[in-house]
Design an enzyme around this catalytic site. Structure first.
Site, PDB file in Angstrom:
ATOM      1  N   HIS A 186     -35.886  -9.646 -80.260  1.00 18.96           N
ATOM      2  CA  HIS A 186     -36.701 -10.164 -79.158  1.00 18.96           C
ATOM      3  C   HIS A 186     -36.204 -11.528 -78.659  1.00 18.96           C
ATOM      4  O   HIS A 186     -36.592 -11.966 -77.570  1.00 18.96           O
ATOM      5  CB  HIS A 186     -38.167 -10.315 -79.581  1.00 18.96           C
ATOM      6  CG  HIS A 186     -38.853  -9.013 -79.858  1.00 18.96           C
ATOM      7  ND1 HIS A 186     -38.850  -7.973 -78.971  1.00 18.96           N
ATOM      8  CD2 HIS A 186     -39.571  -8.590 -80.938  1.00 18.96           C
ATOM      9  CE1 HIS A 186     -39.540  -6.956 -79.479  1.00 18.96           C
ATOM     10  NE2 HIS A 186     -39.977  -7.310 -80.678  1.00 18.96           N
ATOM     11  N   HIS A 603     -14.812  39.781 -92.089  1.00 22.79           N
ATOM     12  CA  HIS A 603     -14.742  41.014 -91.302  1.00 22.79           C
ATOM     13  C   HIS A 603     -15.120  42.252 -92.124  1.00 22.79           C
ATOM     14  O   HIS A 603     -15.375  43.317 -91.544  1.00 22.79           O
ATOM     15  CB  HIS A 603     -13.328  41.219 -90.748  1.00 22.79           C
ATOM     16  CG  HIS A 603     -12.917  40.197 -89.739  1.00 22.79           C
ATOM     17  ND1 HIS A 603     -13.668  39.905 -88.632  1.00 22.79           N
ATOM     18  CD2 HIS A 603     -11.813  39.401 -89.681  1.00 22.79           C
ATOM     19  CE1 HIS A 603     -13.055  38.970 -87.921  1.00 22.79           C
ATOM     20  NE2 HIS A 603     -11.938  38.635 -88.545  1.00 22.79           N
TER      21      HIS A 603
END
Length: 881
Positions: A186, A603
């Site tokens: 801030h 696969h």
């Protein structure tokens, strides 16, 4: 190489920082109680990688409150209790604590980089003021308390942060956490102190970091997750393009501190800094992990990759944490902060400083600090599952922010189109008065039991290992008629050689190969197929005649055999099953692994071999774990980044909600062909939504596409699915230079994807080799992935993301998948609406994409070997052009 009974120390990923490590470590000291043991440890292992630093100044009470203000929550307990938590949990002994004996104060020159000289002069005079004069000075600022030593203490903090950042950048520290007060973000350049903040210590450190050209830092990302907007930090860097400031804060239409219009989303920077200031300004309270992670994944992480910073600073305000912070009124968990930290560690080569900002419930702050520091040390973040709906106001805020900054960054291509009517935020306005939002009572300072406890001695040991599968038996399977066949023994041999020469095998626990039991294989493959495969090879005389008869019944093509194929396939599957079991049961003190195995598996179908694959290794391992260790693992992720779609894995689990299968693959005229790899194949029955295909259609996919798929699609889904185990079908045939894949993914990108996956399942991540046919590239990729599994910092990506755009067809592939899955996964529901034309994998008039010309060729054959030769020839000719 070492097996399960051996241990040894290894070396870390080499970086330009390493030269400065030894000398810098000599200058680092710990509190007296820890100096002796730490010095002894460093003397025993001079090769030890840099440590995580901790900036902590014992005299935190020097900055004190002069008045009896019960609503002034910035007190020393928020820091001291967190420090005690690190000490009690044993974390502290693994940190390199800053030198407080010879601590210096920041110079005037350093402070003037961020603050006005008149302000510095006024504050310097405060140390000689009386109590009454200090009270008068304090009243000139908003929500600030000053005593005679406050400014000197803030100067010391600033100097510590400057020095710490430089040590991280130069490599003498791996990263750092600054457990300091007062906060900083801030404090403004002209107006000075504000909102508990005296000096903007972080901005001073960042400015000096960039100005110090010797450390190689040219760009800094600042991510501010404090519940309050850091208007001071924003103002200081508002015109710069070498600092990207992102703030995620409560705005509430400018009714929340700091009550400024510039905290809204419209303020994006000015001049060359336009687009480099990003405000994610929440309009509602009570937001939690779902909203924060959605904003992080859709805005912060894509921006971080696009900006390509050299250093990351996190302003860690824990006043948005759940548990009763007197100011935040948010519900963010410590785990959420840890996950955001984990993902940002991947950028900037791991150069990171996390510094405490807000957070005013000390026990909650202690929980959050512990969670974040453990991630900095290399531990996986705590479990985080996002199951709730995302607040509709938060969804709109995310879309609004992207709409405002989207013109400045190419990474936002998947979210809803922005319209003026959709903007929910107020126009710039002026609000008078400043008051911190507070509650009546301060929560009691009681420790809750740590939720992140683990055996730090094992997890953070210098000789910590990962599992590694390799067995010479898998080298015997080869195509004897053509040794140049791409699926050849040299694949795993080259990986093993690379890991050996890089000394990474010294840090791996060798998992010796073993045959996979029939009952285990039968969990995936049917009995007839298994017996036929075994009978073919378990005869006295292996013959081509028997092989030919077998292939007619049990093969879909693209397969070769020799007399050792059965044994190699047995060891390949068995090794992965054993590695996975060890990790799940913790029997081998390993939490991650790399399986350097062949033949590949994804696969292989239930009843047939296919595409170089005999047994579906990953599917067998996953089913084995779900069947035998269901009390520990109920949900498994199989992520398949092989360039070919894993048809066998998809078919095995497409109706199983306990296995999430995700595949990124080339599609269209590419093996295995067909429609199974389409984005609309989402699973069946109870498994609907648990099969995710990301098809790449035309042209080479690069790091840009893969990272985009992860941040916009894969990670949001994973945070909802929350797997207990992560298996990766790790084909490296999408890597640059692969003769079959035709893609351009870097080895470094595989490391980043691995790092992202390590956020899940407590880091239980296993990579199992599938494809990859360029011996150099698969060795490069494997090395980078193993280093990441060993928790080394991710390397920088070679691809330039700043102005990189997704190829239209690849963008379409991702959008198609999002469209088909958004009804199953809440974290996808605020993404871009996709019309019917986009969901069709056809070229449109707007797509400037040249479809590969094959007019003079026949359609690529279905047989894998011939198809591979076809594409190898095609891409070779394309590269010549």
């Amino acid at each position: 190489m070492h097996d399960e009974s051996n241990t040894s120390k290894g070396t870390s990923r080499s970086t330009p920082k390493s030269k400065a490590k030894s000398k810098s470590n000599e200058n680092q000291t710990l509190p007296k109680s820890e100096k002796k043991s730490e010095s002894k440890k460093e003397a025993q292992d001079p090769r030890a990688p840099p440590k995580t630093g901790l900036v902590y100044l014992p005299g935190v009470e020097e900055h004190r409150i002069l008045t009896d203000d019960n609503e002034y929550y910035e007190r020393c307990e928020r820091v001291t209790l967190a420090y005690e938590r690190l000490k009690e949990t044993g974390v502290l002994e693994y940190l390199q604590v800053s030198d407080t004996i010879n601590a210096r104060k920041s110079t005037k020159h350093e402070m003037l980089t961020c603050h006005d000289e008149n302000y510095i002069t006024a504050m310097e005079s405060s140390k000689n003021m009386s109590k009454e004069e200090l009270v008068d000075l304090t009243e000139k600022f908003e929500c600030v308390s000053l005593c005679e030593s406050s400014f000197d203490y803030a100067k010391t903090v600033a100097a510590q942060l400057i020095d710490c950042c430089n040590k991280v950048a130069m490599g003498s520290l791996r990263n750092a956490f600054a457990l300091v007060r007062p906060p900083s973000h801030h404090s403004e350049q002209q107006m000075g102190a504000s909102g508990y903040c005296i000096l903007n210590t972080v901005a001073i450190a960042v400015m000096n970091l960039i100005d110090n050209r010797k450390n190689g830092v040219g760009k800094v990302l600042i991510f501010d997750w404090d519940v309050h907007h850091g208007q001071g930090t924003q103002q200081i860097f508002y015109e710069r393009d070498d600092v990207l400031y992102i703030s995620m804060h409560s705005f509430q239409r400018a009714t929340f501190f700091p009550y400024l219009p510039e905290s809204d989303i419209f303020h994006i920077g000015t001049d060359k800094g336009k687009g480099f200031n990003v405000n994610i300004a929440w309009d509602e309270t009570g937001l939690g992990d779902e909203e924060y992670m959605a904003a992080f994944l859709q805005i912060v992480l894509p921006l971080a990759y696009s900006f390509e910073p050299d250093f990351v600073v996190i302003l860690a305000g824990f006043d948005s944490a759940d548990g009763g912070d007197p100011e935040g009124d948010m519900k963010v968990s410590p785990a959420c902060y840890a996950h955001m930290t984990h993902h940002l560690k991947a950028v900037a080569n791991g150069n990171m400083l996390v510094t405490l900002e807000g957070g005013y419930n000390p026990p909650v702050v202690a929980n959050c600090v512990e969670a974040v520091v453990k991630v900095l040390l290399g531990l996986p973040p705590p479990n985080l599952q996002l199951t709730g709906d995302i607040n509709s106001s938060a969804v709109q805020t995310i879309l609004d922010v992207i709409g405002v900054i989207g013109d400045y960054w190419t990474c936002f291509q998947f979210q809803e189109e922005q319209s003026e009517e959709a903007i929910s935020h107020t126009d710039p306005c002026s609000i008078e008065g400043y008051r911190l939002s507070v509650k009546e009572e301060l929560p009691s300072y009681k420790f809750s039991k740590s939720k992140f406890s683990c055996d730090l001695k094992d997890e953070l040991a210098d000789d910590r290992k990962i599992g590694y599968c390799f067995d010479a038996k898998m080298l015997r399977h080869k195509y004897e008629e053509d040794p140049s066949h791409p699926e050849k023994p040299e694949r795993i041999a080259s990986i093993n050689t690379r890991l050996s020469t890089s000394r990474l095998l010294d840090r791996c626990l060798l998992i010796r190969g073993e045959n996979c039991e029939f009952e285990t294989l039968n969990l995936v493959h049917n009995e007839d197929y298994l017996k036929a495969f075994e009978e073919l090879h378990c005869v006295d005389e292996y013959s081509k005649e028997s092989e030919k008869l077998y292939l007619q019944n049990h093969c879909l093509g693209s397969i070769y055999h020799n007399k050792y194929s059965y044994g190699s396939a047995q060891v390949s599957a068995g090794s992965l099953v054993r590695l996975t079991s060890m990790i799940v049961t913790d029997s081998g003190t390993i939490s991650a692994g790399f399986a350097n195995i062949r033949p590949p598996g994804h696969h292989a179908e239930v009843n047939k071999e296919y595409g170089f694959c005999f047994y579906n290794n990953a599917a067998v391992a996953a089913q084995h774990i779900l069947t035998n260790y269901n009390s520990k693992v109920q949900r498994v992720l199989i992520l398949d980044w092989d360039v070919h779609h894993g048809n066998g894995t998809q078919h095995q689990f497409e109706n199983n909600p306990n296995v999430l299968y995700i595949s990124l693959h080339r599609h269209g005229w590419f093996f295995p062909g067909g429609y199974d790899g389409n984005s609309d194949r989402v699973g069946t029955g109870k498994g609907e939504g648990f099969n995710v295909n990301v098809p790449w259609l035309v042209g080479e996919a690069t790091d840009v596409e893969y990272i985009a798929a992860f941040t916009n699609l894969i990670l949001p889904i994973l945070y909802e699915f929350n797997p207990h185990l992560v298996l990766v079908s790790s084909g490296f045939d999408s890597a640059y230079g692969d003769p079959l894949g035709g893609q351009l993914v870097s080895a470094e990108c595989y490391a980043h994807m691995t790092h992202m996956l390590m956020a899940f399942a407590s880091g239980r991540v296993i990579l199992a080799l599938e494809g990859g046919y360029n011996l150099q590239s698969i060795a490069d990729c494997s090395e980078q992935c193993v280093r990441t599994l060993l928790r080394e910092p991710c390397p920088k990506l070679p691809t330039k993301f700043r102005n990189a755009s997704l190829k239209p067809y690849h963008r379409t592939g991702i959008l198609e998948t999002i469209w088909h899955h958004r009804k199953y996964w809440k974290q996808l529901r605020f993404l871009k609406s996709v019309d019917e034309s986009v969901t069709k994998p056809l070229q449109t008039e707007d797509d400037e994409v040249e479809v590969p010309s094959i007019d003079k060729r026949s359609v690529p054959p279905k047989d894998t070997r011939e198809s591979m030769l076809f594409w190898r020839e095609y891409w070779t000719e394309e590269c010549k052009k």
